[in-house]
Design a protein around this motif. Structure first.
Motif, short mmCIF file in Angstrom:
data_model
loop_
_atom_site.label_atom_id
_atom_site.label_comp_id
_atom_site.label_asym_id
_atom_site.label_seq_id
_atom_site.Cartn_x
_atom_site.Cartn_y
_atom_site.Cartn_z
N THR A 161 12.95 -86.71 -14.12
CA THR A 161 11.84 -86.39 -15.00
C THR A 161 11.06 -85.24 -14.36
O THR A 161 11.40 -84.76 -13.28
CB THR A 161 10.92 -87.58 -15.22
OG1 THR A 161 10.24 -87.88 -13.98
CG2 THR A 161 11.71 -88.82 -15.66
N ARG B 45 18.88 -89.78 -12.74
CA ARG B 45 18.04 -89.32 -13.84
C ARG B 45 16.77 -88.69 -13.29
O ARG B 45 16.17 -89.21 -12.35
CB ARG B 45 17.71 -90.48 -14.77
CG ARG B 45 18.87 -90.80 -15.71
CD ARG B 45 18.66 -92.03 -16.55
NE ARG B 45 19.69 -92.11 -17.58
CZ ARG B 45 20.93 -92.52 -17.36
NH1 ARG B 45 21.31 -92.88 -16.15
NH2 ARG B 45 21.81 -92.56 -18.35
N GLN C 183 9.17 -82.61 -20.88
CA GLN C 183 9.05 -84.05 -21.10
C GLN C 183 10.40 -84.74 -21.30
O GLN C 183 10.47 -85.96 -21.35
CB GLN C 183 8.14 -84.31 -22.30
CG GLN C 183 6.70 -83.89 -22.06
CD GLN C 183 5.85 -83.95 -23.31
OE1 GLN C 183 6.35 -84.01 -24.44
NE2 GLN C 183 4.54 -83.92 -23.14
N ARG C 184 11.46 -83.95 -21.41
CA ARG C 184 12.78 -84.53 -21.58
C ARG C 184 13.35 -85.00 -20.24
O ARG C 184 13.14 -84.36 -19.21
CB ARG C 184 13.74 -83.50 -22.19
CG ARG C 184 13.38 -83.05 -23.59
CD ARG C 184 14.34 -81.96 -24.02
NE ARG C 184 13.97 -81.39 -25.32
CZ ARG C 184 14.42 -80.25 -25.78
NH1 ARG C 184 15.25 -79.51 -25.04
NH2 ARG C 184 14.04 -79.80 -26.97
N SER C 185 14.07 -86.08 -20.30
CA SER C 185 14.76 -86.56 -19.11
C SER C 185 16.07 -85.79 -18.96
O SER C 185 16.75 -85.51 -19.94
CB SER C 185 15.04 -88.06 -19.23
OG SER C 185 15.79 -88.51 -18.14
N ARG C 186 16.43 -85.43 -17.74
CA ARG C 186 17.69 -84.77 -17.45
C ARG C 186 18.46 -85.62 -16.44
O ARG C 186 17.89 -86.55 -15.83
CB ARG C 186 17.45 -83.37 -16.89
CG ARG C 186 16.86 -82.41 -17.91
CD ARG C 186 16.51 -81.07 -17.29
NE ARG C 186 17.67 -80.34 -16.81
CZ ARG C 186 18.42 -79.55 -17.58
NH1 ARG C 186 18.14 -79.40 -18.85
NH2 ARG C 186 19.45 -78.90 -17.06
N VAL C 187 19.72 -85.34 -16.28
CA VAL C 187 20.53 -86.10 -15.33
C VAL C 187 21.25 -85.15 -14.39
O VAL C 187 21.62 -84.03 -14.78
CB VAL C 187 21.56 -87.01 -16.05
CG1 VAL C 187 20.87 -88.11 -16.82
CG2 VAL C 187 22.45 -86.19 -16.97
N ARG D 191 11.86 -83.49 -10.77
CA ARG D 191 12.66 -82.28 -10.98
C ARG D 191 12.11 -81.15 -10.13
O ARG D 191 10.91 -81.03 -9.94
CB ARG D 191 12.64 -81.91 -12.46
CG ARG D 191 13.75 -80.98 -12.90
CD ARG D 191 13.66 -80.76 -14.41
NE ARG D 191 13.77 -82.02 -15.13
CZ ARG D 191 13.07 -82.33 -16.20
NH1 ARG D 191 12.16 -81.50 -16.67
NH2 ARG D 191 13.24 -83.49 -16.78
N GLU E 277 21.34 -81.95 -19.71
CA GLU E 277 20.54 -82.78 -20.61
C GLU E 277 21.16 -84.18 -20.69
O GLU E 277 22.38 -84.35 -20.59
CB GLU E 277 20.49 -82.16 -22.00
CG GLU E 277 19.86 -80.78 -22.06
CD GLU E 277 18.36 -80.79 -21.83
OE1 GLU E 277 17.75 -81.87 -21.90
OE2 GLU E 277 17.81 -79.71 -21.56
N GLU E 278 20.31 -85.18 -20.89
CA GLU E 278 20.81 -86.56 -20.89
C GLU E 278 21.84 -86.81 -21.99
O GLU E 278 22.80 -87.56 -21.79
CB GLU E 278 19.64 -87.54 -21.04
CG GLU E 278 20.02 -88.98 -20.78
CD GLU E 278 18.83 -89.86 -20.48
OE1 GLU E 278 19.06 -90.96 -19.92
OE2 GLU E 278 17.71 -89.47 -20.80
#
Length: 325
Positions: free
Chosen positions: A318, A316, A247-251, A322, A289-290
């Motif tokens: 999600t 970004r 559920q975490r946003s990554r970049v 991903r 990680e963001e």
């Protein structure tokens, strides 16, 4: 040798002690050991470690209340590693319920199907999976059955989603538009006491063995590993960790137009090269990680571009995008 009774001796009196030697050793009748009891005895000895054959969970018609979400574990067997030219020869999927805290409920559906590829299956794939050309002859994966299983899913899980998702989406739009999670990258297996991330390691260290490299069997194996605890490290299951991490946003940062002589520095930091053929910018890139974004941009500006105004592209991600190709 034991002596026999003398029939010509004087008769026994009521108060006499009589000793009767036994001709044969006493035989005790014992209850036969079943498999599980034998396994426990071996384990309790401290000299053996027993693996039990994994038996997939039963499908329920009416799931227990309290698990409002639906997940689907997906696994594929393919003719190679390149989703743009190789083909799926088997898909397995296991649907299950779960709650928002990552507790797994019941299995609600299972699908497994083979498909004949357009070219013979390579010999090394047959050795790995056991799937032969004879097994897939005339076979087609039932997309309708897959759709019925996957359409209600809130989350699709694969053990190495970076491999399975591109193959699945190239195969059918059934898999598009879904949130995906990767049980290799999004669970800290080392912190849970596991020595590797391959499914064979995980299932073996969990006390089971299974028919590896067959899609449905791998799905059930992964479900049990995810549902298991963490051996006292934490109360959360591996699936609870996976759900939270997904559920975490990554970049993703693309170091476009970076100096050629900086490639070794980028590679050492974990950047990977994209040749632009997959629709990404032709450049070195990294996914983080963001909360690491500011530090990574500072590194690029000071160490790679050596320009404070450098503004590399950032995307970004999600769970919905991903692990796409």
């Amino acid at each position: 040798m034991a002596s026999q009774l003398d029939m010509f001796a004087a008769p026994f009196q009521p108060d006499d002690d009589v000793v009767v030697p036994l001709r044969e050793s006493l035989k005790l009748r014992r209850r036969p050991l079943d498999g599980e009891r034998m396994a426990r005895l071996l384990e309790e000895s401290g000299s053996y470690r027993v693996l039990r054959k994994l038996v997939g969970r039963q499908i329920v018609d009416i799931p227990r209340p309290g698990f409002p979400r639906i997940g689907a574990i997906v696994d594929t067997e393919t003719t190679g590693l390149d989703h743009s030219k190789d083909e799926i020869i088997e898909i397995g999927a296991v649907a299950f319920t779960f709650d928002d805290n990552g507790h797994i409920g019941d299995v609600t559906g299972v699908y497994g199907g083979l498909q004949q590829p357009t070219a013979p299956i390579p010999a090394d794939i047959t050795r790995l999976t056991g799937i032969t050309d004879e097994m897939v002859a005339g076979q087609l994966i039932d997309v309708g059955a897959l759709r019925a299983l996957l359409e209600p899913a809130d989350l699709v899980v694969a053990h190495n989603a970076g491999f399975d998702r591109p193959f699945c989406e190239a195969f059918s739009s059934v898999f598009s538009g879904k949130a995906w999670a990767c049980s290799v990258k999004e669970v800290d297996w080392a912190a849970r006491g596991f020595e590797g991330t391959k499914l064979g390691y995980l299932i073996g260290q969990s006390g089971y063995f299974h028919n590896g490299h067959r899609a449905v069997d791998d799905c059930f194996a992964l479900l049990e590993v995810l549902a298991g605890g963490a051996d006292g490290v934490t109360e959360a299951t591996a699936f609870a960790e996976l759900l939270k991490t997904s559920q975490r946003s990554r970049v993703r940062i693309y170091a476009e137009h970076s100096p050629f002589d900086m490639k070794d520095h980028l590679k050492a930091r974990g950047y990977r090269w994209s040749d632009g053929s997959d629709g990404r910018p032709k450049s070195w890139w990294i996914e983080i990680e963001e909360e690491q974004l500011a530090a990574e941009l500072a590194f690029l500006r000071s160490e790679i571009y050596r320009c404070k105004e450098a503004d590399p592209p950032v995307k970004r991600l999600t769970a919905f995008d991903r692990y796409k190709a």
